[in-house]
Motif scaffolding. Structure first.
Motif, mmCIF file in Angstrom:
data_model
loop_
_atom_site.group_PDB
_atom_site.id
_atom_site.type_symbol
_atom_site.label_atom_id
_atom_site.label_comp_id
_atom_site.label_asym_id
_atom_site.label_seq_id
_atom_site.Cartn_x
_atom_site.Cartn_y
_atom_site.Cartn_z
ATOM 1 N N LEU A 33 0.904 -1.168 0.072
ATOM 2 C CA LEU A 33 0.024 0.052 -0.104
ATOM 3 C C LEU A 33 0.707 1.369 0.137
ATOM 4 O O LEU A 33 1.686 1.580 0.940
ATOM 5 N N TYR A 34 0.963 1.744 -1.040
ATOM 6 C CA TYR A 34 1.413 3.299 -0.930
ATOM 7 C C TYR A 34 0.699 4.509 -0.486
ATOM 8 O O TYR A 34 -0.439 4.955 -1.452
ATOM 9 N N GLY A 35 0.863 4.827 0.489
ATOM 10 C CA GLY A 35 -0.146 5.700 1.323
ATOM 11 C C GLY A 35 -1.018 5.063 2.412
ATOM 12 O O GLY A 35 -1.398 3.820 2.086
ATOM 13 N N PHE A 36 -1.261 5.570 3.315
ATOM 14 C CA PHE A 36 -2.064 5.128 4.527
ATOM 15 C C PHE A 36 -3.051 5.973 5.195
ATOM 16 O O PHE A 36 -3.536 6.059 6.331
ATOM 17 N N GLY A 37 -3.926 6.797 3.992
ATOM 18 C CA GLY A 37 -4.969 7.446 4.496
ATOM 19 C C GLY A 37 -6.223 6.466 4.984
ATOM 20 O O GLY A 37 -6.100 5.396 5.090
ATOM 21 N N ARG A 38 -7.263 7.146 4.653
ATOM 22 C CA ARG A 38 -8.637 6.513 4.946
ATOM 23 C C ARG A 38 -8.754 5.370 4.055
ATOM 24 O O ARG A 38 -9.079 4.218 4.566
ATOM 25 N N ILE A 39 -8.590 5.532 2.768
ATOM 26 C CA ILE A 39 -8.742 4.460 1.839
ATOM 27 C C ILE A 39 -7.563 3.463 2.108
ATOM 28 O O ILE A 39 -7.949 2.150 2.036
ATOM 29 N N GLY A 40 -6.608 3.643 2.391
ATOM 30 C CA GLY A 40 -5.363 2.696 2.602
ATOM 31 C C GLY A 40 -5.712 1.861 3.918
ATOM 32 O O GLY A 40 -5.656 0.734 3.969
ATOM 33 N N ARG A 41 -6.169 2.607 4.995
ATOM 34 C CA ARG A 41 -6.633 1.865 6.016
ATOM 35 C C ARG A 41 -7.726 0.976 5.960
ATOM 36 O O ARG A 41 -7.769 -0.289 6.355
ATOM 37 N N ILE A 42 -8.580 1.343 5.229
ATOM 38 C CA ILE A 42 -9.830 0.329 4.987
ATOM 39 C C ILE A 42 -9.314 -0.803 4.179
ATOM 40 O O ILE A 42 -9.728 -2.021 4.384
ATOM 41 N N LEU A 43 -8.579 -0.514 3.165
ATOM 42 C CA LEU A 43 -8.113 -1.690 2.204
ATOM 43 C C LEU A 43 -7.306 -2.456 3.168
ATOM 44 O O LEU A 43 -7.323 -3.872 2.734
ATOM 45 N N ALA A 44 -6.305 -2.033 3.929
ATOM 46 C CA ALA A 44 -5.676 -3.001 4.655
ATOM 47 C C ALA A 44 -6.436 -3.877 5.541
ATOM 48 O O ALA A 44 -6.120 -5.224 5.817
ATOM 49 N N ARG A 45 -7.449 -3.274 6.258
ATOM 50 C CA ARG A 45 -8.467 -4.193 6.937
ATOM 51 C C ARG A 45 -9.064 -5.250 5.910
ATOM 52 O O ARG A 45 -9.066 -6.435 6.492
ATOM 53 N N ILE A 46 -9.575 -4.886 4.831
ATOM 54 C CA ILE A 46 -10.214 -5.917 4.010
ATOM 55 C C ILE A 46 -9.142 -7.128 3.738
ATOM 56 O O ILE A 46 -9.534 -8.088 3.628
ATOM 57 N N MET A 47 -7.934 -6.498 3.355
ATOM 58 C CA MET A 47 -7.137 -7.775 2.886
ATOM 59 C C MET A 47 -6.701 -8.572 3.979
ATOM 60 O O MET A 47 -6.395 -9.813 3.878
ATOM 61 N N ILE A 48 -6.376 -8.068 5.280
ATOM 62 C CA ILE A 48 -6.344 -8.832 6.429
ATOM 63 C C ILE A 48 -7.222 -9.914 6.715
ATOM 64 O O ILE A 48 -7.094 -10.850 7.032
ATOM 65 N N GLU A 49 -8.452 -9.298 6.583
ATOM 66 C CA GLU A 49 -9.716 -10.132 6.896
ATOM 67 C C GLU A 49 -9.896 -11.191 5.949
ATOM 68 O O GLU A 49 -10.587 -12.195 6.521
ATOM 69 N N LYS A 50 -9.650 -10.838 4.837
ATOM 70 C CA LYS A 50 -9.910 -12.109 3.695
ATOM 71 C C LYS A 50 -8.615 -12.710 3.031
ATOM 72 O O LYS A 50 -8.634 -13.091 2.240
ATOM 73 N N ALA A 51 -7.669 -12.878 4.106
ATOM 74 C CA ALA A 51 -6.687 -13.295 3.850
ATOM 75 C C ALA A 51 -6.486 -15.100 3.739
ATOM 76 O O ALA A 51 -5.771 -15.664 3.059
ATOM 77 N N GLY A 52 -7.511 -15.506 4.324
ATOM 78 C CA GLY A 52 -7.815 -16.980 4.229
ATOM 79 C C GLY A 52 -6.553 -17.669 4.772
ATOM 80 O O GLY A 52 -5.900 -17.564 6.148
ATOM 81 N N GLY A 53 -5.855 -18.551 3.996
ATOM 82 C CA GLY A 53 -4.767 -19.350 4.283
ATOM 83 C C GLY A 53 -3.290 -18.383 4.286
ATOM 84 O O GLY A 53 -2.420 -18.945 4.576
ATOM 85 N N GLY A 54 -3.513 -17.298 3.664
ATOM 86 C CA GLY A 54 -2.501 -16.437 3.455
ATOM 87 C C GLY A 54 -1.687 -16.604 2.323
ATOM 88 O O GLY A 54 -0.537 -16.149 2.228
ATOM 89 N N ASN A 55 -2.498 -17.495 1.190
ATOM 90 C CA ASN A 55 -1.496 -17.928 0.200
ATOM 91 C C ASN A 55 -1.897 -17.259 -1.040
ATOM 92 O O ASN A 55 -1.631 -17.722 -2.244
ATOM 93 N N LEU A 56 -2.943 -16.190 -1.009
ATOM 94 C CA LEU A 56 -3.251 -15.525 -2.140
ATOM 95 C C LEU A 56 -2.779 -13.904 -2.025
ATOM 96 O O LEU A 56 -1.407 -13.605 -2.245
ATOM 97 N N LEU A 57 -3.575 -13.104 -1.865
ATOM 98 C CA LEU A 57 -3.027 -11.627 -1.735
ATOM 99 C C LEU A 57 -2.506 -11.489 -0.302
ATOM 100 O O LEU A 57 -3.195 -11.844 0.638
ATOM 101 N N ARG A 58 -1.210 -11.030 -0.210
ATOM 102 C CA ARG A 58 -0.570 -10.881 1.087
ATOM 103 C C ARG A 58 -0.068 -9.527 1.205
ATOM 104 O O ARG A 58 0.814 -9.036 0.572
ATOM 105 N N LEU A 59 -0.470 -8.719 2.157
ATOM 106 C CA LEU A 59 -0.109 -7.248 2.487
ATOM 107 C C LEU A 59 1.186 -7.359 3.324
ATOM 108 O O LEU A 59 1.255 -7.763 4.246
ATOM 109 N N ARG A 60 2.438 -6.949 2.423
ATOM 110 C CA ARG A 60 3.740 -7.111 2.999
ATOM 111 C C ARG A 60 4.101 -5.736 3.434
ATOM 112 O O ARG A 60 4.899 -5.671 4.365
#
Length: 317
Positions: free
Chosen positions: A136-163
């Protein structure tokens, strides 16, 4: 109401509680072992309490006018854990209602037909493919909500992974960054735990180790130095909206593609998933996710236009 009727109502509630309790580990298995994200008419079933699962089932009556209980969905969830499903988002509520309307009795046969594209597609070694690093390049409101969604939907962690998350600053604001991720005035508290690793400038959110990188421009960053490679950079700053500006990210080592969370300018493709995502080609390394207004109205307009046609319209945001 007689005492026998009162006892019956209470017993039904207890039976449903027991079914919801049995369902929770099965939902967890779908999520963590198979990367299947289960929901009930859009409401997540992951990390939910017994009471919340029962309330979500009651919600079905509001949207469908049909009663759907855990007695209906539990057999479906049990069956799904045995079908070796590939990664997917599955609305168990919609499947449950469809099964009731179909009047069928064999839930396994029904699921094999409805989920034919992913039945037997589980790959224990790859879980649907190699993990995809995301920054995520930037961590304003959109960035923070996107971070929440990615963490929530990580499943087994082997698809999209926020690094990693890239922000401006000097590195002394980690606790503030963590606090902003923990609390949101609209979406409420973060569902899970967030720890701060001050020594390595990182946040640990529900087991996701996320490096906080401080930089004023993409040119300063070598993502491979953080073990990040072939990454998708999601630019949510709005600073650059054309190809020339966003192409700076591609000059950083470890970056393969760029996604803009605002309407793009010039020849950038503005993509609304479900509408024109099929126009993305293998050669497209920079695309826009279009504006919030576009994402809100276009799916509705497409449904109306496909069914009835639209001659003229006016939209305000």
């Amino acid at each position: 109401m007689s005492q026998d009727q009162l006892d019956t109502v209470f017993q039904q509630w207890q039976d449903n509680e027991a079914r919801a309790e049995e369902m929770i580990p099965l939902l967890g298995k779908l999520y963590r072992q198979y990367n299947v994200i289960p929901s009930l008419f859009g409401r997540s079933l992951i990390n939910r309490s017994v009471t919340r699962i029962l309330k979500n089932h009651r919600y079905v009556r509001k949207v469908e006018g049909t009663e759907l209980s855990v007695a209906d969905t539990l057999p479906m969830v049990r069956a799904m854990t045995e079908l070796e499903l590939g990664p997917a988002h599955i609305d168990i509520g919609r499947l449950g209602v469809a099964f009731k309307h179909a009047g069928e009795s064999d839930v396994v046969a029904f699921l094999k037909r409805e989920l034919a594209d992913i039945v037997g597609c589980h790959d224990s070694s790859g879980m649907g493919g190699e993990p995809q690093d995301v920054v995520l390049y930037g961590f304003g409101r959109i960035g923070r909500i996107l971070a929440r969604i990615m963490i929530e939907k990580a499943g087994g962690g082997n698809l999209l992974r926020l690094r990693a998350i890239v922000v401006r600053g000097s590195g002394d604001d980690l606790e503030k960054r963590a606090s902003l991720l923990r609390r949101d005035s609209v979406h409420g508290p973060f569902s899970g735990s967030i720890d701060v690793d001050y020594d390595n400038h990182a946040l640990i959110a529900n087991g996701h180790y996320i490096r906080i990188i401080y930089a004023d421009s993409p040119a300063e960053i070598d993502y491979t130095a953080y073990g990040i490679d072939n990454a998708i950079v999601v630019d949510n700053t709005g600073k650059w909206r054309d190809r020339e500006g966003l192409a700076q990210h591609l000059e950083s080592r470890g970056v393969s593609k760029v996604l803009l969370t605002a309407p793009g300018k010039g020849d950038l493709k503005n993509i609304v998933h479900g509408i024109n995502h099929q126009t993305i080609g293998d050669d497209d390394r920079i695309v826009s996710a279009a504006s919030c207004t576009t994402n809100a109205i276009v799916p509705v307009l497409k449904a109306i236009d496909d069914e009835y046609g639209i001659v003229h319209g006016h939209v305000e945001t």
